[in-house]
Design a protein around this motif. Structure first.
Motif, mmCIF file in Angstrom:
data_model
loop_
_atom_site.group_PDB
_atom_site.id
_atom_site.type_symbol
_atom_site.label_atom_id
_atom_site.label_comp_id
_atom_site.label_asym_id
_atom_site.label_seq_id
_atom_site.Cartn_x
_atom_site.Cartn_y
_atom_site.Cartn_z
ATOM 1 N N ALA A 158 -77.844 67.040 -7.273
ATOM 2 C CA ALA A 158 -78.661 66.404 -8.720
ATOM 3 C C ALA A 158 -78.376 64.958 -8.585
ATOM 4 O O ALA A 158 -79.214 64.285 -9.282
ATOM 5 C CB ALA A 158 -78.216 67.420 -9.692
ATOM 6 N N LEU A 159 -77.118 64.585 -8.474
ATOM 7 C CA LEU A 159 -77.080 63.153 -8.623
ATOM 8 C C LEU A 159 -77.629 62.228 -7.639
ATOM 9 O O LEU A 159 -78.185 61.206 -8.022
ATOM 10 C CB LEU A 159 -75.393 62.952 -8.406
ATOM 11 N N LYS A 160 -77.527 62.646 -6.394
ATOM 12 C CA LYS A 160 -78.362 61.899 -5.379
ATOM 13 C C LYS A 160 -79.858 61.990 -5.672
ATOM 14 O O LYS A 160 -80.442 60.716 -5.444
ATOM 15 C CB LYS A 160 -78.160 62.415 -3.977
ATOM 16 N N MET A 161 -80.442 63.011 -6.143
ATOM 17 C CA MET A 161 -81.657 62.974 -6.411
ATOM 18 C C MET A 161 -82.151 62.176 -7.706
ATOM 19 O O MET A 161 -83.228 61.260 -7.422
ATOM 20 C CB MET A 161 -82.120 64.465 -6.711
ATOM 21 N N THR A 162 -81.352 61.937 -8.612
ATOM 22 C CA THR A 162 -81.416 61.263 -9.763
ATOM 23 C C THR A 162 -81.439 59.570 -9.034
ATOM 24 O O THR A 162 -82.207 58.742 -9.548
ATOM 25 C CB THR A 162 -80.624 61.481 -10.801
ATOM 26 N N MET A 163 -80.440 59.385 -8.350
ATOM 27 C CA MET A 163 -80.161 58.015 -7.811
ATOM 28 C C MET A 163 -81.576 57.716 -7.153
ATOM 29 O O MET A 163 -81.912 56.573 -7.065
ATOM 30 C CB MET A 163 -79.139 57.958 -6.874
ATOM 31 N N GLU A 209 -78.919 62.095 -16.984
ATOM 32 C CA GLU A 209 -80.272 62.906 -16.424
ATOM 33 C C GLU A 209 -79.886 63.712 -15.504
ATOM 34 O O GLU A 209 -80.689 64.825 -15.439
ATOM 35 C CB GLU A 209 -81.180 61.615 -15.872
ATOM 36 N N ALA A 210 -79.106 63.424 -14.587
ATOM 37 C CA ALA A 210 -78.722 64.610 -13.428
ATOM 38 C C ALA A 210 -78.250 65.763 -14.121
ATOM 39 O O ALA A 210 -78.598 66.853 -13.758
ATOM 40 C CB ALA A 210 -77.654 64.032 -12.477
ATOM 41 N N ARG A 211 -77.753 65.850 -15.248
ATOM 42 C CA ARG A 211 -77.054 66.965 -15.831
ATOM 43 C C ARG A 211 -78.432 67.743 -16.416
ATOM 44 O O ARG A 211 -78.345 68.939 -16.308
ATOM 45 C CB ARG A 211 -76.209 66.519 -17.111
ATOM 46 N N ARG A 212 -79.227 66.902 -16.869
ATOM 47 C CA ARG A 212 -80.603 67.569 -17.697
ATOM 48 C C ARG A 212 -81.340 68.150 -16.521
ATOM 49 O O ARG A 212 -81.853 69.149 -16.813
ATOM 50 C CB ARG A 212 -81.269 66.578 -18.258
ATOM 51 N N LEU A 213 -81.407 67.639 -15.302
ATOM 52 C CA LEU A 213 -82.214 68.319 -14.282
ATOM 53 C C LEU A 213 -81.600 69.630 -13.752
ATOM 54 O O LEU A 213 -82.278 70.455 -13.197
ATOM 55 C CB LEU A 213 -82.164 67.308 -13.052
ATOM 56 N N ALA A 214 -80.190 69.806 -14.131
ATOM 57 C CA ALA A 214 -79.562 70.737 -13.551
ATOM 58 C C ALA A 214 -78.469 71.312 -14.683
ATOM 59 O O ALA A 214 -77.248 71.186 -14.626
ATOM 60 C CB ALA A 214 -78.697 70.858 -12.187
ATOM 61 N N PRO A 215 -79.112 72.098 -15.733
ATOM 62 C CA PRO A 215 -78.189 72.271 -16.772
ATOM 63 C C PRO A 215 -77.026 73.373 -16.596
ATOM 64 O O PRO A 215 -76.144 73.284 -17.316
ATOM 65 C CB PRO A 215 -79.283 72.561 -18.041
ATOM 66 N N ALA A 216 -77.354 74.222 -15.692
ATOM 67 C CA ALA A 216 -76.390 74.958 -15.247
ATOM 68 C C ALA A 216 -75.167 74.514 -14.552
ATOM 69 O O ALA A 216 -74.136 75.340 -14.289
ATOM 70 C CB ALA A 216 -76.940 76.321 -14.515
ATOM 71 N N LEU A 217 -75.055 73.089 -14.280
ATOM 72 C CA LEU A 217 -74.058 72.850 -13.256
ATOM 73 C C LEU A 217 -72.736 72.674 -14.214
ATOM 74 O O LEU A 217 -72.752 72.472 -15.485
ATOM 75 C CB LEU A 217 -74.430 71.315 -13.012
ATOM 76 N N PRO A 267 -74.564 71.646 -5.695
ATOM 77 C CA PRO A 267 -75.602 71.429 -6.510
ATOM 78 C C PRO A 267 -75.375 70.075 -7.516
ATOM 79 O O PRO A 267 -76.507 69.207 -7.638
ATOM 80 C CB PRO A 267 -75.631 72.712 -7.673
ATOM 81 N N ALA A 268 -74.139 69.694 -7.787
ATOM 82 C CA ALA A 268 -73.834 68.722 -8.636
ATOM 83 C C ALA A 268 -74.231 67.291 -7.627
ATOM 84 O O ALA A 268 -74.955 66.345 -8.153
ATOM 85 C CB ALA A 268 -72.392 68.572 -9.140
ATOM 86 N N ALA A 269 -73.684 67.406 -6.478
ATOM 87 C CA ALA A 269 -74.050 66.101 -5.730
ATOM 88 C C ALA A 269 -75.411 65.958 -5.287
ATOM 89 O O ALA A 269 -76.014 64.860 -5.302
ATOM 90 C CB ALA A 269 -73.344 66.478 -4.333
#
Length: 280
Positions: free
Chosen positions: A174-179, A269-277, A170-172
């Motif tokens: 979220a980061l790639k989606m934000t990028m 921003e990636a953290r905000r998209l997936a706050p449960a990470l 999930p972290a990867a």
């Protein structure tokens, strides 16, 4: 330890391996599965690795070597924590599908920290190298830092992740989606050392790594840092480009100092998209 002599030895070894790759890679290459993650190894990896190992052993018989394919080789007289990291073909998957994007990489570490890095691109014949505290060099001489670029339409970023990162991580994701949302273009070249060289010479604007592989990190990161690139952890704290330690210690943002803050905003921003990470 004469690091300038070590740099010359490493450059010559990389050039020799590059010559083998340049002559052989365009043809049919024997490809073999490597591990269970979908990674591969070719006969070229093995031949180039042996060539490099032989040259390092001849010049530095007491040094430890960690090689991509053959693992750890202990020196005949362990000498002060000197360790060579050898990636004879960074971009093996590219070679396997006929994509001309691959390099040879070597690093020398003292007590785990890189003090010398070399990246050689066989197809162009270009080489980048750095000695800690002495700056980075490219084909035309010293690298003076990434140029200022027009980022109105977003930066060009590279992404790298470790082989052990799941496609569903999930972290990867979220980061790639934000990028993808923020960048003008995101490169996933399967050859992180090539990306580091591109960043050091200013062809791309930044790079984000998530649990990156350890073997090919130190050489590229040192060259980029010595060229004026700033590298921070995903939390904005200091980052050490070491091959040792757990994969979670090898997540980073890298770019010119003026852009690093924007890259950390991207991570936030990636953290905000997936706050449960968990912490990225």
């Amino acid at each position: 330890m004469d690091l300038e002599h070590a740099r010359r030895v490493a450059v010559e070894a990389a050039l020799a391996a590059g010559s083998v790759l340049r002559e052989s890679a365009p043809g049919a290459v024997a490809v073999h599965d490597k591990g269970g993650s979908g990674d591969v190894v070719t006969d070229l990896d093995l031949a180039c690795e042996k060539l490099i190992l032989d040259r390092i052993r001849a010049e530095f018989p007491s040094h430890r070597i960690v090689a991509e394919e053959s693992g750890v080789h202990r020196g005949d007289r362990p000498d002060g924590g000197w360790t060579w990291l050898v990636d004879p073909l960074d971009g093996t998957n590219n070679v396997a599908i006929g994509l001309p994007a691959y390099v040879v990489g070597l690093a020398l570490c003292a007590d785990g920290r890189p003090v010398l890095g070399v990246v050689h691109e066989p197809l162009s014949g270009r080489t980048w190298s750095a000695v800690s505290g002495a700056g980075a060099r490219g084909p035309a001489g010293p690298l003076t830092g990434p140029p200022r670029r027009d980022l109105r339409h977003g930066p060009v970023l590279a992404w790298t992740q470790g082989h052990g990162v799941s496609r569903l991580d999930p972290a990867a994701r979220a980061l790639k989606m934000t990028m993808d949302a923020r960048a003008r273009r995101v490169l996933q070249l399967w050859a992180p050392l090539l990306c580091w060289a591109m960043l050091a010479r200013g062809d791309i604007d930044g790079m984000i790594g998530y649990r990156a592989e350890g073997l090919d990190l130190p050489a590229g990161a040192l060259i980029a840092q010595e060229a004026g690139v700033e590298i921070l952890g995903l939390d904005g704290g200091p980052f050490e480009a070491s091959a040792e330690g757990p994969p979670e210690d090898r997540s980073f943002v890298a770019g010119p100092p003026a852009l690093v803050g924007d890259l950390l905003d991207l991570v936030a921003e990636a953290r905000r998209l997936a706050p449960a990470l968990p912490p990225l």
